[in-house]
Design a protein around this motif. Structure first.
Motif, PDB file in Angstrom:
ATOM      1  N   SER A 128       0.686  -1.224   0.033  1.00 44.32           N
ATOM      2  CA  SER A 128      -0.007   0.050  -0.072  1.00 44.32           C
ATOM      3  C   SER A 128       0.806   1.355  -0.098  1.00 44.32           C
ATOM      4  N   LEU A 129       1.902   1.218   0.898  1.00 39.90           N
ATOM      5  CA  LEU A 129       2.880   2.350   0.688  1.00 39.90           C
ATOM      6  C   LEU A 129       3.544   2.676  -0.559  1.00 39.90           C
ATOM      7  N   ILE A 130       4.150   1.631  -1.138  1.00 39.61           N
ATOM      8  CA  ILE A 130       4.894   1.657  -2.370  1.00 39.61           C
ATOM      9  C   ILE A 130       3.984   2.035  -3.488  1.00 39.61           C
ATOM     10  N   GLY A 131       2.750   1.551  -3.503  1.00 41.66           N
ATOM     11  CA  GLY A 131       1.786   1.991  -4.774  1.00 41.66           C
ATOM     12  C   GLY A 131       2.040   0.904  -5.841  1.00 41.66           C
ATOM     13  N   SER A 132       0.815   0.924  -6.500  1.00 37.60           N
ATOM     14  CA  SER A 132       0.789  -0.137  -7.747  1.00 37.60           C
ATOM     15  C   SER A 132       1.916   0.252  -8.757  1.00 37.60           C
TER      16      SER A 132
END
Length: 246
Positions: A128-132
């Motif tokens: 979630s933190l890194i992002g898709s």
């Protein structure tokens, strides 16, 4: 031995001292080789004596794998200046047939980065933190995709730390501060010790498991950082305090 998940070791010097390397990796009472007996899921070693790191890995425990001794001797003979090692006991992710995936090695920002982790970090929080978009642009080191259940939490953790360093203009201190602050704010409080190097500097962070360092200013000059002192009778080892970064 103290309770732990995995064991880590790193050294930086003008030239890695041959006998000290062999002691700390093979012969000392708590060498990485001997700690392999309780960290059975393989080993990984990385060293720099040029711009790109040399990586050696094994699937048998370091304590029983003759290739570990060969790799340790290769480092001792390398005239390199940075080395990092890891003995793994699996907490999350699969066991690759080619050995311990630590240290994770990525080329970013014109530098080769190596990262080793000792602990357990929530994979869903990291995703979630890194992002898709960033995940899609940076595939996992081990596993077919980031949706693979066999991906290693440490692979995501290394990518998150590097993303934050990149977002802070490649300032490692600012990037790590952001990475840990945001990770904690998102609700992760797992053991998050890591070692990181770009082949010029080595950084270490402690959260949750033990981490020590030792600096020798007389010849041979070197600094070691490790989950535990390889030889507890050697004075001068300093225990790093939780949430401290060195």
């Amino acid at each position: 031995n103290e309770p732990h998940e995995c064991r880590m070791w790193g050294m930086i010097a003008d030239s890695l001292p041959h006998d000290v390397v062999l002691s700390q990796l093979i012969s000392a009472p708590s060498s990485l080789k001997k700690l392999g007996a309780s960290n059975r899921d393989g080993w990984g070693l990385v060293y720099y004596n040029a711009s790109a790191p040399v990586i050696r890995r094994g699937f048998p425990p370091a304590s029983t794998d003759p290739n570990f001794d060969l790799a340790a001797n290769e480092i001792a003979d390398s005239n390199g200046w940075v080395a990092m090692g890891h003995a793994r006991i699996r907490s999350q992710g699969g066991i690759p047939s080619w050995g311990d995936p630590h240290p994770f090695v990525r080329y970013k920002g014109g530098q080769w980065w190596a990262f080793a982790h000792n602990g357990n970090v929530n994979k869903n929080i990291l995703k979630s933190l890194i992002g898709s978009a960033y995940l899609a642009a940076n595939p996992p080191t081990y596993g077919t995709s980031w949706d693979d259940p066999n991906i290693v939490d440490s692979d995501l953790y290394s990518l998150w730390v590097l993303k934050c360093i990149e977002a802070n203009g490649w300032n490692v201190t600012l990037g790590v501060a952001q990475a840990i602050t945001d990770l904690t704010s998102a609700g992760d409080n797992g053991a998050a010790n890591f070692l990181l190097t770009n082949g010029e500097t080595m950084w270490g962070f402690r959260r949750g498991n033990t981490l020590y360092y030792y600096s020798q200013t007389s010849s041979p000059r070197y600094t070691t950082i490790a989950s535990q002192p390889p030889n507890s009778s050697q004075t001068g080892w300093v225990q790093i305090v939780d949430y401290n970064f060195i």
